[in-house]
Design a protein around this motif. Structure first.
Motif, PDB file in Angstrom:
ATOM      1  N   THR A  60       0.835  -1.212   0.000  1.00  0.00           N
ATOM      2  CA  THR A  60       0.000   0.000   0.000  1.00  0.00           C
ATOM      3  C   THR A  60       0.859   1.247   0.000  1.00  0.00           C
ATOM      4  OG1 THR A  60      -1.669  -1.218   1.285  1.00  0.00           O
ATOM      5  CG2 THR A  60      -1.938   1.153   1.117  1.00  0.00           C
ATOM      6  N   TYR A  61       1.960   1.216   0.747  1.00  0.00           N
ATOM      7  CA  TYR A  61       2.900   2.342   0.730  1.00  0.00           C
ATOM      8  C   TYR A  61       3.404   2.582  -0.695  1.00  0.00           C
ATOM      9  CZ  TYR A  61       3.276   2.004   5.871  1.00  0.00           C
ATOM     10  OH  TYR A  61       3.023   2.001   7.215  1.00  0.00           O
ATOM     11  N   ARG A  62       3.819   1.521  -1.359  1.00  0.00           N
ATOM     12  CA  ARG A  62       4.380   1.653  -2.704  1.00  0.00           C
ATOM     13  C   ARG A  62       3.324   2.113  -3.706  1.00  0.00           C
ATOM     14  NH1 ARG A  62       9.687   2.182  -1.713  1.00  0.00           N
ATOM     15  NH2 ARG A  62      10.523   0.406  -0.538  1.00  0.00           N
ATOM     16  N   SER A  63       2.110   1.614  -3.586  1.00  0.00           N
ATOM     17  CA  SER A  63       1.043   2.028  -4.508  1.00  0.00           C
ATOM     18  C   SER A  63       0.728   3.509  -4.336  1.00  0.00           C
ATOM     19  CB  SER A  63      -0.213   1.184  -4.270  1.00  0.00           C
ATOM     20  OG  SER A  63       0.040  -0.191  -4.528  1.00  0.00           O
ATOM     21  N   SER A  64       0.700   3.980  -3.091  1.00  0.00           N
ATOM     22  CA  SER A  64       0.442   5.398  -2.847  1.00  0.00           C
ATOM     23  C   SER A  64       1.601   6.257  -3.347  1.00  0.00           C
ATOM     24  CB  SER A  64       0.198   5.645  -1.355  1.00  0.00           C
ATOM     25  OG  SER A  64       1.355   5.368  -0.585  1.00  0.00           O
TER      26      SER A  64
ATOM     27  N   PRO B 148       6.207  -0.016  11.781  1.00  0.00           N
ATOM     28  CA  PRO B 148       6.831  -0.512  10.549  1.00  0.00           C
ATOM     29  C   PRO B 148       6.736  -2.038  10.484  1.00  0.00           C
ATOM     30  CG  PRO B 148       8.208   1.170  11.534  1.00  0.00           C
ATOM     31  CD  PRO B 148       7.107   0.890  12.524  1.00  0.00           C
ATOM     32  N   GLY B 149       6.317  -2.531   9.347  1.00  0.00           N
ATOM     33  CA  GLY B 149       6.113  -3.971   9.200  1.00  0.00           C
ATOM     34  C   GLY B 149       4.649  -4.351   9.223  1.00  0.00           C
ATOM     35  N   GLU B 150       3.766  -3.370   9.486  1.00  0.00           N
ATOM     36  CA  GLU B 150       2.332  -3.644   9.514  1.00  0.00           C
ATOM     37  C   GLU B 150       1.655  -3.010   8.300  1.00  0.00           C
ATOM     38  OE1 GLU B 150       1.441  -4.144  14.278  1.00  0.00           O
ATOM     39  OE2 GLU B 150       0.916  -2.255  13.307  1.00  0.00           O
ATOM     40  N   TRP B 151       0.649  -3.676   7.800  1.00  0.00           N
ATOM     41  CA  TRP B 151      -0.067  -3.239   6.606  1.00  0.00           C
ATOM     42  C   TRP B 151      -0.966  -2.056   6.933  1.00  0.00           C
ATOM     43  CZ3 TRP B 151      -5.077  -2.992   4.571  1.00  0.00           C
ATOM     44  CH2 TRP B 151      -5.171  -2.986   3.174  1.00  0.00           C
ATOM     45  N   ILE B 152      -1.121  -1.129   5.983  1.00  0.00           N
ATOM     46  CA  ILE B 152      -2.036  -0.004   6.150  1.00  0.00           C
ATOM     47  C   ILE B 152      -3.071  -0.023   5.037  1.00  0.00           C
ATOM     48  CG2 ILE B 152      -0.326   1.439   7.320  1.00  0.00           C
ATOM     49  CD1 ILE B 152      -0.020   2.982   4.674  1.00  0.00           C
ATOM     50  N   SER B 153      -4.155   0.726   5.223  1.00  0.00           N
ATOM     51  CA  SER B 153      -5.232   0.796   4.233  1.00  0.00           C
ATOM     52  C   SER B 153      -4.981   1.951   3.274  1.00  0.00           C
ATOM     53  CB  SER B 153      -6.574   1.001   4.946  1.00  0.00           C
ATOM     54  OG  SER B 153      -6.615   2.289   5.544  1.00  0.00           O
ATOM     55  N   PRO B 154      -5.681   1.975   2.129  1.00  0.00           N
ATOM     56  CA  PRO B 154      -5.533   3.095   1.197  1.00  0.00           C
ATOM     57  C   PRO B 154      -5.862   4.447   1.817  1.00  0.00           C
ATOM     58  CG  PRO B 154      -6.569   1.242   0.089  1.00  0.00           C
ATOM     59  CD  PRO B 154      -6.485   0.875   1.536  1.00  0.00           C
ATOM     60  N   SER B 155      -6.884   4.503   2.659  1.00  0.00           N
ATOM     61  CA  SER B 155      -7.243   5.783   3.285  1.00  0.00           C
ATOM     62  C   SER B 155      -6.157   6.238   4.253  1.00  0.00           C
ATOM     63  CB  SER B 155      -8.581   5.654   4.016  1.00  0.00           C
ATOM     64  OG  SER B 155      -8.532   4.651   5.020  1.00  0.00           O
ATOM     65  N   GLU B 156      -5.523   5.313   4.945  1.00  0.00           N
ATOM     66  CA  GLU B 156      -4.424   5.681   5.835  1.00  0.00           C
ATOM     67  C   GLU B 156      -3.207   6.156   5.041  1.00  0.00           C
ATOM     68  OE1 GLU B 156      -5.419   2.649   9.575  1.00  0.00           O
ATOM     69  OE2 GLU B 156      -4.145   1.977   7.917  1.00  0.00           O
ATOM     70  N   ALA B 157      -2.972   5.544   3.897  1.00  0.00           N
ATOM     71  CA  ALA B 157      -1.875   5.985   3.043  1.00  0.00           C
ATOM     72  C   ALA B 157      -2.101   7.414   2.569  1.00  0.00           C
ATOM     73  CB  ALA B 157      -1.729   5.042   1.844  1.00  0.00           C
TER      74      ALA B 157
ATOM     75  N   ALA C  86      -5.467   5.135  -8.919  1.00  0.00           N
ATOM     76  CA  ALA C  86      -6.111   4.795  -7.653  1.00  0.00           C
ATOM     77  C   ALA C  86      -5.297   3.743  -6.914  1.00  0.00           C
ATOM     78  CB  ALA C  86      -7.533   4.282  -7.893  1.00  0.00           C
ATOM     79  N   ILE C  87      -5.409   3.768  -5.592  1.00  0.00           N
ATOM     80  CA  ILE C  87      -4.825   2.723  -4.748  1.00  0.00           C
ATOM     81  C   ILE C  87      -5.916   1.685  -4.527  1.00  0.00           C
ATOM     82  CG2 ILE C  87      -3.611   2.219  -2.601  1.00  0.00           C
ATOM     83  CD1 ILE C  87      -3.193   5.280  -2.311  1.00  0.00           C
ATOM     84  N   GLY C  88      -5.718   0.491  -5.039  1.00  0.00           N
ATOM     85  CA  GLY C  88      -6.721  -0.551  -4.905  1.00  0.00           C
ATOM     86  C   GLY C  88      -6.058  -1.894  -4.672  1.00  0.00           C
TER      87      GLY C  88
END
Length: 431
Positions: free
Chosen positions: A92-96, A164-173, A244-246
């Motif tokens: 998600t970080y990379r997509s954002s 760090p090391g935990e997944w985030i959502s698109p809205s958080e990104a 978009a981040i999806g």
């Protein structure tokens, strides 16, 4: 003896080529199952439609996208979790990052759409310098100029209780991008909450800055609901679209377009691990170039999405509002991705006198990111006797003068006669 050696060599070569063929077929099969690879065809990518005979242009556009993926061997994150790779959790970080990089590239070109490049050849030195300057912002380091590095983003996620090391959502990104955005970018990042875009909130500041709108969506329970698919596909036709981040549950992608024949969404996949991005090494920059896109059935997309719109000027905002309204009223889609309220009253249509019995209105086509004049009868445009007045700073109201190059309202409802005419443009009429 020599003939035996030649025979053995031939057999070994044959086995090697068979093994290579099996590996290639296995990869293609896996790609088909988890998201097929798409290269060329009748598609729309970030506001521009490419027909099947425009393969070269499409390939060139794909090459221009900044592709950011998992990395390993970078400077460890600070804190208790000193992590030096984002494999498995950083998609998600990379997509954002990729979405923001596209917006920054367009800002450098002073254009809402990547085409035309405004006099700068994509292979030129200036283009490469612009691209390199943007890539520095995403370097995997703690350097002061790496504003949006994976380290900074992951460490800043502590505001959500994430480490760090935990997944985030698109809205958080989206929140992290806005939080880390420095004045040096000269880019305003706005998050549209509750899927309601207010024009007043964008224009209340007197000086307009190039603006990136990030709109988090929840279009369904788990996967993208069928009612929202038409609006989602139409989104990629807009010239202001920066993707978009999806993705799918547990995997984030950077959505960049639509393959029309199969209703597939096209994306850049960050799930490839490479060495840390270090622009002091020339080879490192080349790892940010992709030669193909992947595709996935749009019905498999996760419902949690964050779409991005880049509005370089205030005029782009007004034109976007007009286009949104036209699509909404035409029935091009029934369920919108988000709602728009023009509480700043800026979506006025500029009309120009014409020599015949028509007036030419400048608008934007639904099928490609280029302007197309639209012919309306003069009877369809508000006459001088019915021109609306405008509030002045002193509280009075000024009436527009007949025959001037004034901005007038068109109060008639647009109707789309057909989705695409023979030239690839939507035909709109005002009855």
């Amino acid at each position: 003896m020599q003939s035996i050696s030649q025979a053995i060599g031939t057999v070994v070569s044959l086995v090697y080529h068979i093994f290579e063929w099996l590996i290639r077929m296995a990869r293609e099969r896996i790609a088909t199952l988890i998201g097929g690879t798409y290269e060329y065809g009748n598609v729309t990518v970030l506001g521009h439609r490419y027909l099947s005979h425009e393969k070269h242009d499409l390939k060139h556009r794909i090459n221009q996208l900044i592709w950011l993926t998992y990395r390993k061997g970078f400077e460890p994150t600070r804190g208790l979790e000193r992590i030096s790779t984002d494999t498995g959790w950083g998609c998600t970080y990379r997509s954002s990052q990729m979405l923001l990089a596209e917006a920054l590239m367009r800002q450098q070109q002073k254009s809402r759409s990547f085409f035309p490049f405004e006099g700068v050849q994509p292979s030129s030195y200036l283009h490469e310098e612009r691209r390199r300057a943007i890539l520095r912002m995403f370097q995997d380091s703690h350097d002061a100029s790496a504003y949006f590095s994976i380290q900074r983003m992951a460490e800043s996620a502590s505001c959500f209780g994430k480490r760090p090391g935990e997944w985030i959502s698109p809205s958080e990104a989206a929140v992290l991008l806005r939080q880390l955005n420095p004045p040096e970018t000269d880019l305003k990042i706005v998050i549209v909450n509750d899927t309601l875009l207010s024009t007043y909130s964008l224009v209340r500041e007197q000086i307009w800055k190039p603006t990136l709108l990030l709109i988090p969506l929840r279009a369904g329970l788990e996967t993208l609901q069928e009612e929202s698919m038409r609006a989602f596909m139409a989104f990629f036709n807009w010239p202001w679209c920066v993707g978009a981040i999806g993705g799918k549950p547990g995997s984030a992608y950077y959505y960049v377009g639509i393959e029309h024949a199969r209703n597939h969404v096209l994306y850049l996949d960050p799930h490839t691990t490479k060495s840390a991005l270090d622009l002091t090494m020339q080879a490192s920059e080349k790892t940010c170039v992709s030669d193909r896109l992947k595709s996935m059935d749009i019905s498999k997309s996760c419902s949690s999405i964050c779409v991005g719109l880049f509005l370089p000027t205030k005029d782009d905002l007004a034109e976007f509002i007009r286009r949104y309204r036209a699509e909404e009223r035409s029935g091009l889609w029934t369920t919108p991705l988000f709602h728009v309220t023009d509480d700043a009253d800026i979506a006025l249509v500029e009309v120009e006198p014409h020599e015949d019995d028509y007036m030419v209105v400048q608008t934007t086509s639904f099928a490609a990111s280029c302007s197309q004049p639209q012919r309306l009868r003069r009877s369809d445009v508000a006459s001088p006797a019915r021109l609306e007045t405008r509030p002045m700073h002193d509280g009075s109201r000024e009436r527009e003068q007949p025959g001037s190059q004034a901005i007038r309202r068109i109060n008639r409802r647009p109707i789309v006669h057909s989705e695409d005419d023979e030239d690839g443009f939507v035909v709109i009429d005002y009855p």
